[in-house]
Design an enzyme around this catalytic site. Structure first.
Site, short mmCIF file in Angstrom:
data_model
loop_
_atom_site.label_atom_id
_atom_site.label_comp_id
_atom_site.label_asym_id
_atom_site.label_seq_id
_atom_site.Cartn_x
_atom_site.Cartn_y
_atom_site.Cartn_z
N ILE A 34 0.83 -1.22 0.00
CA ILE A 34 0.00 0.00 0.00
C ILE A 34 0.86 1.27 0.00
O ILE A 34 0.39 2.34 -0.40
CB ILE A 34 -0.96 -0.03 1.22
CG1 ILE A 34 -2.19 0.81 0.97
CG2 ILE A 34 -0.26 0.37 2.50
CD1 ILE A 34 -3.31 0.57 1.98
N HIS A 104 5.72 -12.19 5.66
CA HIS A 104 5.57 -11.73 4.28
C HIS A 104 6.95 -11.49 3.70
O HIS A 104 7.86 -11.05 4.40
CB HIS A 104 4.73 -10.44 4.19
CG HIS A 104 5.12 -9.39 5.17
ND1 HIS A 104 4.79 -9.46 6.51
CD2 HIS A 104 5.81 -8.22 5.03
CE1 HIS A 104 5.25 -8.39 7.14
NE2 HIS A 104 5.89 -7.63 6.26
P1 AMP Z 1 7.00 -4.95 7.54
O1 AMP Z 1 7.60 -3.75 8.19
O2 AMP Z 1 8.03 -5.85 6.91
O3 AMP Z 1 6.08 -5.69 8.50
O4 AMP Z 1 6.14 -4.42 6.32
C1 AMP Z 1 4.78 -4.24 6.36
C2 AMP Z 1 4.37 -3.68 5.02
O5 AMP Z 1 2.96 -3.83 4.88
C3 AMP Z 1 4.68 -2.20 4.82
O6 AMP Z 1 5.51 -2.05 3.67
C4 AMP Z 1 3.30 -1.57 4.61
O7 AMP Z 1 3.31 -0.51 3.67
C5 AMP Z 1 2.48 -2.75 4.13
N1 AMP Z 1 1.04 -2.67 4.37
C6 AMP Z 1 0.40 -2.34 5.53
N2 AMP Z 1 -0.93 -2.42 5.37
C7 AMP Z 1 -1.14 -2.81 4.09
C8 AMP Z 1 -2.30 -3.09 3.32
N3 AMP Z 1 -3.54 -2.94 3.83
N4 AMP Z 1 -2.15 -3.47 2.02
C9 AMP Z 1 -0.92 -3.60 1.48
N5 AMP Z 1 0.22 -3.37 2.18
C10 AMP Z 1 0.12 -2.98 3.45
#
Ligand code: AMP
Length: 121
Positions: A34, A104
């Site tokens: 996002i 992820h």
């Molecule tokens: P991390 O810090 O590795 O846990 O990364 C989490 C990622 O999830 C970040 O890059 C956010 O921008 C992404 N993120 C959070 N909410 C969403 C969402 N609803 N859809 C897509 N990506 C998301």
């Protein structure tokens, strides 16, 4: 640490929150981040409830583990970044700034990505 089934990716997997899907198979869902940090920034998520790499390695089946990496490679190809190069990254825990407590893989590409980490002072 137990798995929080209300985290945002669990809710996306349950269809409670939309995502911009790019790939799906029996074990994985991949969708655009996002808040993209590169022209290609896709998240590859196992459908099972795994917190991080450690939890995944401890409990996932061989088929789930293979599927996650195959999905990352498929995404890189489909996004057209395989030839120029791309980065696959998983943040695990507090020091890595993991924000969402569901495993992820980030797939980054589409521009030179720079050094992997800043050198510590
Ligand atoms: P991390 O810090 O590795 O846990 O990364 C989490 C990622 O999830 C970040 O890059 C956010 O921008 C992404 N993120 C959070 N909410 C969403 C969402 N609803 N859809 C897509 N990506 C998301």
């Amino acid at each position: 640490m137990s798995y929080d089934s209300n985290n945002i990716f669990a809710r996306i997997l349950r269809g409670e929150i939309p995502c911009r899907k790019v790939d799906e198979d029996a074990h994985t869902l991949s969708f655009h981040d996002i808040n993209p940090l590169a022209p290609t920034h896709v998240l590859v998520v196992p459908k099972g409830e795994y917190r991080d790499v450690t939890d995944f390695a401890d409990r996932a089946s061989d088929a789930e583990i293979a599927a996650l990496f195959r999905a990352a490679a498929r995404v890189a190809k489909a996004q057209g970044v395989e030839g120029a190069g791309y980065r696959v990254l998983a943040n695990c825990g507090a020091d890595a700034h993991q924000e969402v407590p569901h495993l992820h893989l980030h797939v980054f590409g589409g521009r030179p990505l720079g050094a992997m980490l800043k050198r510590a002072k």
